[in-house]
Design a protein around this motif. Sequence first.
Motif, PDB file in Angstrom:
ATOM      1  N   GLY A   1       5.108  -5.834  -3.009  1.00 41.01           N
ATOM      2  CA  GLY A   1       3.692  -6.134  -3.233  1.00 41.01           C
ATOM      3  C   GLY A   1       3.297  -7.317  -2.379  1.00 41.01           C
ATOM      4  N   GLY A   2       1.986  -7.498  -2.202  1.00 40.23           N
ATOM      5  CA  GLY A   2       1.542  -8.609  -1.385  1.00 40.23           C
ATOM      6  C   GLY A   2       0.050  -8.568  -1.129  1.00 40.23           C
ATOM      7  N   LEU A   3      -0.359  -9.203  -0.032  1.00 33.47           N
ATOM      8  CA  LEU A   3      -1.764  -9.331   0.310  1.00 33.47           C
ATOM      9  C   LEU A   3      -2.064  -8.734   1.676  1.00 33.47           C
ATOM     10  CD1 LEU A   3      -2.589 -12.977  -0.838  1.00 33.47           C
ATOM     11  CD2 LEU A   3      -3.331 -10.843  -1.926  1.00 33.47           C
ATOM     12  N   ASN A   4      -3.231  -8.087   1.772  1.00 30.69           N
ATOM     13  CA  ASN A   4      -3.760  -7.555   3.018  1.00 30.69           C
ATOM     14  C   ASN A   4      -4.890  -8.436   3.523  1.00 30.69           C
ATOM     15  OD1 ASN A   4      -2.398  -5.162   3.657  1.00 30.69           O
ATOM     16  ND2 ASN A   4      -3.535  -4.020   2.116  1.00 30.69           N
ATOM     17  N   ALA A   5      -5.049  -8.500   4.830  1.00 33.39           N
ATOM     18  CA  ALA A   5      -6.252  -9.032   5.465  1.00 33.39           C
ATOM     19  C   ALA A   5      -6.709  -7.958   6.446  1.00 33.39           C
ATOM     20  CB  ALA A   5      -5.974 -10.338   6.183  1.00 33.39           C
ATOM     21  N   SER A   6      -7.840  -7.313   6.167  1.00 37.14           N
ATOM     22  CA  SER A   6      -8.267  -6.174   6.976  1.00 37.14           C
ATOM     23  C   SER A   6      -9.708  -6.349   7.427  1.00 37.14           C
ATOM     24  CB  SER A   6      -8.114  -4.871   6.178  1.00 37.14           C
ATOM     25  OG  SER A   6      -8.833  -4.932   4.969  1.00 37.14           O
TER      26      SER A   6
ATOM     27  N   PHE B   1     -25.737 -12.718  10.153  1.00 40.50           N
ATOM     28  CA  PHE B   1     -24.555 -12.007   9.667  1.00 40.50           C
ATOM     29  C   PHE B   1     -23.309 -12.482  10.408  1.00 40.50           C
ATOM     30  CE2 PHE B   1     -27.452  -8.386   8.307  1.00 40.50           C
ATOM     31  CZ  PHE B   1     -27.201  -8.567   6.958  1.00 40.50           C
ATOM     32  N   ARG B   2     -22.224 -12.665   9.677  1.00 41.85           N
ATOM     33  CA  ARG B   2     -20.935 -13.017  10.260  1.00 41.85           C
ATOM     34  C   ARG B   2     -19.848 -12.125   9.654  1.00 41.85           C
ATOM     35  NH1 ARG B   2     -23.952 -14.903  13.168  1.00 41.85           N
ATOM     36  NH2 ARG B   2     -24.122 -17.035  13.976  1.00 41.85           N
ATOM     37  N   ARG B   3     -18.899 -11.760  10.500  1.00 41.38           N
ATOM     38  CA  ARG B   3     -17.789 -10.905  10.047  1.00 41.38           C
ATOM     39  C   ARG B   3     -16.718 -11.742   9.356  1.00 41.38           C
ATOM     40  NH1 ARG B   3     -16.538  -6.379  13.623  1.00 41.38           N
ATOM     41  NH2 ARG B   3     -14.421  -7.178  13.799  1.00 41.38           N
ATOM     42  N   PHE B   4     -16.123 -11.168   8.304  1.00 40.84           N
ATOM     43  CA  PHE B   4     -15.011 -11.811   7.611  1.00 40.84           C
ATOM     44  C   PHE B   4     -13.980 -10.761   7.227  1.00 40.84           C
ATOM     45  CE2 PHE B   4     -18.070 -15.167   7.219  1.00 40.84           C
ATOM     46  CZ  PHE B   4     -17.313 -16.325   7.163  1.00 40.84           C
ATOM     47  N   LEU B   5     -12.741 -11.191   7.146  1.00 40.49           N
ATOM     48  CA  LEU B   5     -11.681 -10.315   6.654  1.00 40.49           C
ATOM     49  C   LEU B   5     -11.897 -10.030   5.178  1.00 40.49           C
ATOM     50  CD1 LEU B   5      -8.635 -12.202   8.210  1.00 40.49           C
ATOM     51  CD2 LEU B   5      -9.641 -10.093   9.079  1.00 40.49           C
TER      52      LEU B   5
ATOM     53  N   GLY C   1     -10.534  -2.900   3.736  1.00 34.24           N
ATOM     54  CA  GLY C   1     -11.975  -2.906   3.886  1.00 34.24           C
ATOM     55  C   GLY C   1     -12.470  -3.957   4.848  1.00 34.24           C
ATOM     56  N   MET C   2     -13.639  -4.534   4.547  1.00 36.95           N
ATOM     57  CA  MET C   2     -14.322  -5.455   5.446  1.00 36.95           C
ATOM     58  C   MET C   2     -15.303  -6.282   4.643  1.00 36.95           C
ATOM     59  SD  MET C   2     -14.580  -6.364   8.653  1.00 36.95           S
ATOM     60  CE  MET C   2     -15.653  -7.485   9.510  1.00 36.95           C
ATOM     61  N   ALA C   3     -15.687  -7.443   5.161  1.00 37.18           N
ATOM     62  CA  ALA C   3     -16.685  -8.281   4.493  1.00 37.18           C
ATOM     63  C   ALA C   3     -17.626  -8.885   5.531  1.00 37.18           C
ATOM     64  CB  ALA C   3     -16.008  -9.395   3.694  1.00 37.18           C
TER      65      ALA C   3
ATOM     66  N   VAL D   1     -12.471  -0.128   0.619  1.00 28.92           N
ATOM     67  CA  VAL D   1     -11.876   1.189   0.863  1.00 28.92           C
ATOM     68  C   VAL D   1     -10.401   1.081   0.492  1.00 28.92           C
ATOM     69  CG1 VAL D   1     -11.554   3.070   2.489  1.00 28.92           C
ATOM     70  CG2 VAL D   1     -13.485   1.503   2.783  1.00 28.92           C
ATOM     71  N   ASP D   2     -10.043   1.625  -0.657  1.00 27.35           N
ATOM     72  CA  ASP D   2      -8.681   1.522  -1.171  1.00 27.35           C
ATOM     73  C   ASP D   2      -7.974   2.854  -1.004  1.00 27.35           C
ATOM     74  OD1 ASP D   2      -9.547  -0.983  -1.901  1.00 27.35           O
ATOM     75  OD2 ASP D   2      -9.845  -0.454  -4.011  1.00 27.35           O
ATOM     76  N   TYR D   3      -6.730   2.788  -0.539  1.00 25.88           N
ATOM     77  CA  TYR D   3      -5.975   3.997  -0.190  1.00 25.88           C
ATOM     78  C   TYR D   3      -4.716   4.136  -1.038  1.00 25.88           C
ATOM     79  CZ  TYR D   3      -8.726   4.143   4.152  1.00 25.88           C
ATOM     80  OH  TYR D   3      -9.745   4.199   5.073  1.00 25.88           O
ATOM     81  N   LEU D   4      -4.314   5.384  -1.244  1.00 30.97           N
ATOM     82  CA  LEU D   4      -2.960   5.712  -1.672  1.00 30.97           C
ATOM     83  C   LEU D   4      -2.226   6.141  -0.415  1.00 30.97           C
ATOM     84  CD1 LEU D   4      -0.949   6.054  -4.020  1.00 30.97           C
ATOM     85  CD2 LEU D   4      -1.686   8.445  -4.157  1.00 30.97           C
ATOM     86  N   GLU D   5      -1.261   5.323   0.027  1.00 29.13           N
ATOM     87  CA  GLU D   5      -0.601   5.532   1.318  1.00 29.13           C
ATOM     88  C   GLU D   5       0.837   6.000   1.133  1.00 29.13           C
ATOM     89  OE1 GLU D   5      -2.745   2.515   4.483  1.00 29.13           O
ATOM     90  OE2 GLU D   5      -0.813   1.953   3.620  1.00 29.13           O
ATOM     91  N   LEU D   6       1.327   6.749   2.135  1.00 32.05           N
ATOM     92  CA  LEU D   6       2.714   7.181   2.185  1.00 32.05           C
ATOM     93  C   LEU D   6       3.294   6.784   3.543  1.00 32.05           C
ATOM     94  CD1 LEU D   6       5.085   8.733   0.844  1.00 32.05           C
ATOM     95  CD2 LEU D   6       4.213  10.797   1.947  1.00 32.05           C
TER      96      LEU D   6
END
Length: 247
Positions: free
Chosen positions: A34-39, A59-63, A93-95, A122-127
């Motif tokens: 387990g852990g953290l994502n920055a997307s 507007f400014r983009r953020f992880l 996802g994105m912010a 946007v949350d995924y079930l990944e394989l």
Amino acid sequence: MRKTLFTCLALLLPVLPLLAQSSFVKPVIFGLKGGLNASFFTKDVDLFDPASSGNDPSFRRFLRAAAFAGITVDYMVGERFSVGAEVLYNARGMAYRQKNNSVIMIGQNGAEQAYNYFKYKVDYLELPLTAGYNVLPVASDNWLTGYVGLAPAIAINKAVKLDYPKPNAGPWEGQADKSGNLDGVRTFNTSMLAGIQFGGVPSFVGAYADLRASYTLFPVFTENNSLSGNNLNTRMLSFSFGIGLKF
């Protein structure tokens, strides 16, 4: 009889270390991680695209920082090579941030700028399917594995949320946050991935750390443009840090 026994022992002595070592080699290793994502999206999207009509230049983009968790299994093809599979719940996802001049925020240095936050969830079930190579000596108590792979995924949560600032001065309580479904997200996607893992050899349980980068092969959205003609043709890039156990 005694001579025969000593002869057998002499023949076995060189083999015993190999037998002892092989008894601790596990061909199949299970784990938890387990852990953290920055997307983030690789291009600005829809109304946040500077080229779109009516775009707000503030507007400014953020992880988007979010969590992931799941189970893993590794199969040792040889002393150094391994192939693996994972089942992960992966929140991505994105912010975006926008100035809000209608709200008064008072900080230690006086009035501060207030912001609205738009979050694409946007949350995924990944394989993820991986192939790895351990660069440390086989006899080491630790392992350092570089790996590459592909991660087929199903989008199981598609949402957008707007968080308004909460005033800390004046009688106005501010606007209520809003959330809703995010339409047009591609349900099935696949990501390329690469990463490194470092951990201890699991005689019973071994801990490890994992650094990974992934990039979607297909656009996040099914259409290249929204109904208003704004850009939707964007991929997603993610960096993750995880910790786990193998046993």
